[in-house]
Design an enzyme around this catalytic site. Structure first.
Site: not given
Length: 133
Positions: A15-18, A20
């Site tokens: 996942t990324d920082a969001m 997602v």
């Protein structure tokens, strides 16, 4: 056409920082789907390489439809779209765990090459296995 579904769980590293799934991880999941599809046919990539055949990606496409998130399970459904003497294209659909929501769809195209990087015909045993689909 034969379909192969593989279930994966989204890891935190995917996942990324969001929160997602980062876009390139879908391409990684395509590879998992493709490898398991071929294994299910009786064609193991490591054995192909020992025989001197490689399948580099020559084209990749991914259409992102809905996000996957950490700790969710996803299904990667793989089919072969076309198979020619020296090339093959795999199509992918990635769904949520229930198979109700398509998260992404795409494809990868591959050429058969030898150790010297020259395009060659697919080995006979691969042609026979894929040709029966």
């Amino acid at each position: 056409m034969k379909k192969k579904a593989v279930e994966l769980r989204v890891t935190y590293a995917d996942t990324d920082a969001m929160g997602v799934v980062y876009h390139t991880n879908y391409i990684k999941w395509f590879e998992v789907g493709r490898t398991e599809y071929m294994r299910d046919l009786g064609v193991v990539y490591s054995e192909l390489e020992k025989e001197g055949y490689y399948l580099p990606v020559t084209e990749v496409y991914c259409h992102y439809l809905s996000p996957a998130r950490y700790d969710e399970c996803v299904q990667v459904v793989t089919t072969i779209n076309f198979f020619r003497r020296a090339s093959v294209r795999f199509d992918y659909e990635i769904y949520d765990a229930n198979g109700a929501v398509m998260l992404a769809e795409g494809y990868t195209a591959h050429a058969f090459i030898n150790r010297e990087g020259k395009i060659v015909r697919a080995p006979k045993h691969v042609t026979e296995k894929i040709g029966t689909l």
